[in-house]
Design an enzyme around this catalytic site. Sequence first.
Site, PDB file in Angstrom:
ATOM      1  N   ASP A  11      -3.907   2.868  -2.871  1.00 58.79           N
ATOM      2  CA  ASP A  11      -4.406   1.690  -2.155  1.00 58.79           C
ATOM      3  C   ASP A  11      -4.563   2.005  -0.674  1.00 58.79           C
ATOM      4  OD1 ASP A  11      -4.312  -0.195  -4.414  1.00 58.79           O
ATOM      5  OD2 ASP A  11      -2.147   0.104  -4.298  1.00 58.79           O
ATOM      6  N   GLU A  23      -8.323   2.311  -4.686  1.00 60.73           N
ATOM      7  CA  GLU A  23      -8.699   0.940  -4.332  1.00 60.73           C
ATOM      8  C   GLU A  23      -8.812   0.907  -2.816  1.00 60.73           C
ATOM      9  OE1 GLU A  23      -6.944  -3.576  -4.327  1.00 60.73           O
ATOM     10  OE2 GLU A  23      -6.648  -2.380  -6.139  1.00 60.73           O
ATOM     11  N   LYS A  50       6.274  -3.197  -9.169  1.00 59.06           N
ATOM     12  CA  LYS A  50       6.079  -3.885 -10.434  1.00 59.06           C
ATOM     13  C   LYS A  50       7.248  -3.672 -11.385  1.00 59.06           C
ATOM     14  CE  LYS A  50       1.011  -4.074 -10.435  1.00 59.06           C
ATOM     15  NZ  LYS A  50      -0.236  -3.614 -11.096  1.00 59.06           N
ATOM     16  N   TYR A 109       5.166   1.682 -17.309  1.00 58.20           N
ATOM     17  CA  TYR A 109       4.593   1.795 -15.969  1.00 58.20           C
ATOM     18  C   TYR A 109       5.089   3.055 -15.262  1.00 58.20           C
ATOM     19  CZ  TYR A 109       3.706   0.435 -11.074  1.00 58.20           C
ATOM     20  OH  TYR A 109       3.306   0.401  -9.765  1.00 58.20           O
ATOM     21  N   SER A 111      -0.905   4.599 -11.243  1.00 58.68           N
ATOM     22  CA  SER A 111      -1.039   3.809 -10.021  1.00 58.68           C
ATOM     23  C   SER A 111      -2.329   4.128  -9.273  1.00 58.68           C
ATOM     24  CB  SER A 111       0.139   4.073  -9.079  1.00 58.68           C
ATOM     25  OG  SER A 111       1.350   3.612  -9.613  1.00 58.68           O
ATOM     26  N   ASP A 112      -2.940   3.084  -8.718  1.00 54.20           N
ATOM     27  CA  ASP A 112      -4.027   3.273  -7.772  1.00 54.20           C
ATOM     28  C   ASP A 112      -3.476   3.820  -6.462  1.00 54.20           C
ATOM     29  OD1 ASP A 112      -5.670   2.098  -9.639  1.00 54.20           O
ATOM     30  OD2 ASP A 112      -5.975   0.241  -8.528  1.00 54.20           O
ATOM     31  N   SER A 151       1.911   0.881  -4.268  1.00 56.59           N
ATOM     32  CA  SER A 151       2.943   1.646  -4.985  1.00 56.59           C
ATOM     33  C   SER A 151       3.411   2.872  -4.207  1.00 56.59           C
ATOM     34  CB  SER A 151       2.410   2.085  -6.355  1.00 56.59           C
ATOM     35  OG  SER A 151       2.051   0.977  -7.144  1.00 56.59           O
TER      36      SER A 151
END
Length: 259
Positions: free
Chosen positions: A47, A84, A200, A226, A44-45, A34
């Site tokens: 990443d 993550e 997303k 979201y 949101s993670d 994201s």
Amino acid sequence: MMETVQLPPQAGQTVASAHAIFGPRLIGACLYGSATLRGLRPDSDLDILLTLDGRVGEGERQVLTRMLLTLSAPPGTPGRRPLEVTVVDRNILLEDVFPPAYEYQFGEWLRPDIERGNLPQPAADPDLALLFWQAQSHSLPLFGEPAERLIPPVPFSRVRQAIYGALPSLLDNLEGDERNVLLTLARMWYTLSTGGLGSKDQAAEWAAARLPEPFSAPLLLAARAYRGEAADHWETESVRPLARALQDKIRALSAAEGG
């Protein structure tokens, strides 16, 4: 074009800690997901992909896990994000085996299991093909070489294979994770139809425009939620027909391709 990314402090802290643990064997670290598409959303993670020249030792696994348990936070924690973090050994990736394997993966969904004493272990995972494809398409180097130079190219046939392989379990996970499952299905359909990578919410808006009215409204609500623009409270059975409709669109593409 990738949006300008303002790095949360956790990104630099994660890379600095990984460098302290792995030393010169850490040859690359990148931010993807994201943050490098349309920007981080409220839940949101963050990443991060770490690429090593070598495997992760058991002691390193323990230290890395302790560090990530401290740096990461559950969604909604003020001032901090869920992490993550995936660690791969480039030497294994160069063998070009499907499904690819990671050395280590940390995420907040694993925290309860980790706190019971179960450290993340190496595993083969078809979803890694999607992760690598994302990192090669839209990522920001945090350390060392960029992902497209470290990770072997991912043919789109493997992206399709990973999507179709992940599809059966999504409906099983609908209850309690309705928004994420619907958005994931929409992004799968978007990717298979366009060959591109979308966020997303972008994929949900694309899918909503291609579905009949009873299905478009919940997808648009999921996209707004979201982005933090709306509150969403889901009744699983009310959105199960939408999830099935999205799966049918994906399966139709598979049938058309002979998959």
